[in-house]
Design a protein around this motif. Sequence first.
Motif, short mmCIF file in Angstrom:
data_model
loop_
_atom_site.label_atom_id
_atom_site.label_comp_id
_atom_site.label_asym_id
_atom_site.label_seq_id
_atom_site.Cartn_x
_atom_site.Cartn_y
_atom_site.Cartn_z
N ARG A 211 0.85 -1.27 -0.13
CA ARG A 211 0.07 -0.09 -0.07
C ARG A 211 0.88 1.14 -0.04
NH1 ARG A 211 -4.33 1.68 -2.17
NH2 ARG A 211 -5.39 -0.07 -1.82
N ASP B 133 0.92 4.32 -2.46
CA ASP B 133 0.47 5.66 -1.84
C ASP B 133 1.66 6.80 -2.41
OD1 ASP B 133 -1.25 5.09 -0.16
OD2 ASP B 133 -0.09 5.57 1.72
N GLU C 76 -7.49 2.69 1.87
CA GLU C 76 -6.97 3.64 0.99
C GLU C 76 -5.59 4.21 1.16
OE1 GLU C 76 -9.42 7.04 0.70
OE2 GLU C 76 -8.47 7.62 -1.43
N TYR C 77 -5.13 4.26 2.27
CA TYR C 77 -3.80 4.62 2.67
C TYR C 77 -3.06 3.67 3.63
CZ TYR C 77 -6.30 8.76 1.48
OH TYR C 77 -7.09 9.92 1.01
N GLY D 292 -3.55 1.45 -6.94
CA GLY D 292 -3.55 3.01 -6.07
C GLY D 292 -5.19 3.33 -5.55
N MET D 293 -6.03 2.50 -6.00
CA MET D 293 -7.30 2.56 -5.37
C MET D 293 -7.63 1.53 -4.31
SD MET D 293 -8.65 5.15 -7.09
CE MET D 293 -7.02 5.97 -7.91
N ALA E 217 -12.80 6.68 -2.19
CA ALA E 217 -12.68 7.84 -1.34
C ALA E 217 -14.01 8.76 -1.55
CB ALA E 217 -11.44 8.54 -2.13
N ARG E 218 -14.08 9.30 -0.53
CA ARG E 218 -15.39 10.43 -0.45
C ARG E 218 -14.69 11.94 -0.98
NH1 ARG E 218 -17.59 9.69 5.18
NH2 ARG E 218 -15.39 9.48 5.27
N PRO E 219 -15.73 12.72 -1.89
CA PRO E 219 -15.32 13.85 -1.92
C PRO E 219 -15.24 14.96 -0.82
CG PRO E 219 -17.65 13.60 -2.93
CD PRO E 219 -17.10 12.18 -2.37
N GLY E 220 -14.49 15.80 -0.79
CA GLY E 220 -14.64 16.80 0.45
C GLY E 220 -15.14 18.04 0.22
N PRO E 221 -14.89 18.94 1.26
CA PRO E 221 -15.64 20.08 0.94
C PRO E 221 -14.89 20.95 0.13
CG PRO E 221 -14.43 20.35 2.97
CD PRO E 221 -14.29 18.75 2.51
N PRO E 222 -15.62 21.86 -0.85
CA PRO E 222 -15.10 22.77 -1.73
C PRO E 222 -14.18 23.90 -1.09
CG PRO E 222 -17.34 23.25 -1.89
CD PRO E 222 -17.12 21.90 -0.73
#
Lengths: 548, 301
Positions: free
Chosen positions: A122, A126, A202-203, A281-282, A287-292
């Motif tokens: 992993r 990364d 993921e990491y 790599g996935m 992964a969820r999107p984060g705040p803009p």
Amino acid sequence: MTRTLERQGAAHAVSGRGDHLAGTGHLVRLALRRDRVVLPIWVVVLGVMASAGAGSYEALYPTQAERAALTATMGANPSLTLLYGPAFDLSTAGGFAAWRYGAILSLFVALACIFTVTRHTRQEEDTGRQELLSSTVVGRYAALTAAVLVAALGAVLTGVLMAVSLIGVGLPATGSFAFGGSMALTGLVFTGVAAITAQVAEYSRTANGIASAVLGVTFLIRAVGDAAVDASWLSWLSPIGWATQVRAFADERWWVLGLLAVTALALGAIGYRLLPMRDVGMSLIPARPGPPQAASGLRTPFALAWRLQRGVLLGWAVGFAVFGALFGSLAAGVGDLLGDSAQAQQMMARLGGSQSMVDAFLASMAGIMAMIASLYVVQATLRLRAEETAMRVEPLLATRVSRLGLAASHLVFPLAGSAALLAVAGFATGLLHGLRVNDLGGQLPAVLGAAMAQLPAVWLVAGVTAVLLGLLPKLTTAAWAVATLFLLISMFGPVANMSQAVLNVSPFQHIPKLPSAEFTATPLVWLTALAVVLVGVGLAGFRRRDIG
Amino acid sequence: MENAISVSGLRKSFGSTVALDGLDLSVATGEVHGFLGPNGSGKSTTIRVLLGLMRADKGTVRLLGGDPWRDAASLHRRLAYVPGDVSLWPNLSGGEVIDLLGRLRGGLDQRRRKELIERFDLDPKKKGRTYSKGNRQKVAIVAALASNVELLLLDEPTSGLDPLMEATFQYAIQEEREQGRTVLLSSHILAEVEALCDRVSIIRNGRTVETGTLADLRHLTRTSISAELAGHPNGLSKLENVHDLRIEGNRVQFDVETHSLDEALRSLTSIGVRSLTSQPPTLEELFLRHYTEDAKAGSAS
């Protein structure tokens, strides 16, 4: 030229499953090259630990009577079986060593395997290095296979060295191999666990975190199963429990080794099944999107450090709370079984520094918690170095953030975070122990105090790590070696009859063994002062050196 | 007006490797300055010294009137930096990184942030590792350009950007210049440098080999001439500073060094010129000349 073409032709001719493993040999060599320092260190340190302890058994317990008393007292004490596992036969050096070191060594072997597998799977993804490697003639399963092989090699070598060194101090070969085998196979089981978490997470940090949590839970299940008479079946749900159930040096049960081997294979197979279900790599958990936009609080280096470190700290805090509660709820049971055997009290005094069995138990728990907290301290301090090598410190230092400000915002975690961890553990232990003996008002502050008194020793580890970070950034991983050394000295030194000069190396040895021992502020003051100086030196070094 | 950056005699070694060997660099306030050189010639090391991330072994370095090592944090309020290889925090979204870096620099122009995100077509909700290389660069570029600073230090900022985004970037830098900001632009994209830069410095092996306006530098190199003449060309080969001469009947083609252009043209007109094309030296040629000399020097040593 012709030969090259022939070789290429031969490579093409390999079909089906063989292709998936192409390049594994090269990757194994690469991994061994990268681990050429770390791997031999853990093999040797873990490999000789048990034999060092077994060697001192004769000197410590020379007479038959003493050995019989040992089995009757320590072996029957649920609080000690909680930590070390059940004692099957303490009348021989082998049985004693297997009991005293088995559970702890299996933890370390498992951790070493977990970190090794993650580092070569992993973590490579990364950093993006895996992509480069995967573009060459490297099969789909080659990276995982190479990582598993290297971790397995480490585990097996450790097991063999354990067996050989135990035979070397004059113990029977059968028991020695059973012990070495159970440790190596435990390593293989957690190699399998890491092979799965490397696919799921993921990491690399998350992968290591989940695998370590699995290890913690299996240790806990074993601990409860071994300590609670009416739930001993629990131990059979835990691979760490099986390792002790092999009963090395006490009428070995070889079939339990088979249980470990089958589990290791099954876990590994799951990892291999999961691998093709995701892209390089996935992860399986997307992964969820984060705040803009950033929250208004994310405007200082500390806010960023908190964001980066909070998950790890929270994970540790949960672990400390659970272990603290467990120890607290079992502590009162120690005294019941001991009666007033003078010999038993003497032995416990050697371990926990107190005549009272319960207090000695609480004191040694506080010490163990602190030593484990020192591992968190190394991890949290080195996070800054990890950020630096990932080139993420540079853009921060190109803003108005000062070097001291940046370093300090990360050092808050080893310094205050470790205090929080000890407080959580001390509080949980004190609360449950206090409730059980109906003396919450007396026990809670006493046990909490015993835990907090350890803080200066933990801070000293932070100081040593900070010095490496500031002055010898390329050697920061040595901090792990230092923390482990302190831990091994304090955990095994007193029992292995190490000389006082060696024992004094570990800062934990200088902490007063509260709650029963007399409180002396002097060592706490000078340990804190030393830690402050070391952190200062580290910060000064970080301020003056080149970044990158 | 004082130079935004003045560096002289800068030296920096890493063990036995000499990265910077007496580098000079001066960037006037308000100009866009191109910083060119082959890979490994010391451009990034210079920028790290300018940022106070590395300490110079020797030489003087002044940045915005201060010492970049000693006054790092206070100088950094006034500049923004875009690294050539942007590494983002895996669990922070692009929008969060833009805000964080902007705030750490001392403020972010929200209107400009919004405008740049739109212009660069960036999705600010994605997290660190899910961005492609080009999009990671965009995060750092937006963060830098939306900050209110005097100086931009850009280390190959457009590596990985597509041609459309490259044009957007160039447009944005023009705007920065109009605002009076100073830009140090390290780049290998010569069209970008030609389009944007007032002056350039070329470095090689940690040393400055050329510095000046593009017009100045063109003087140092050759113009390509191709002509059809009234009669057979002769005498051209005797001229100094004429290179790669090719003659086919009445057609002639050659390169001439700029200071001998007059002489060469006189020689042509004395025969009679029917058609003439000339190509000014491009930065690329200039660049290649230095690079190949570098290769020669490398193989000779």
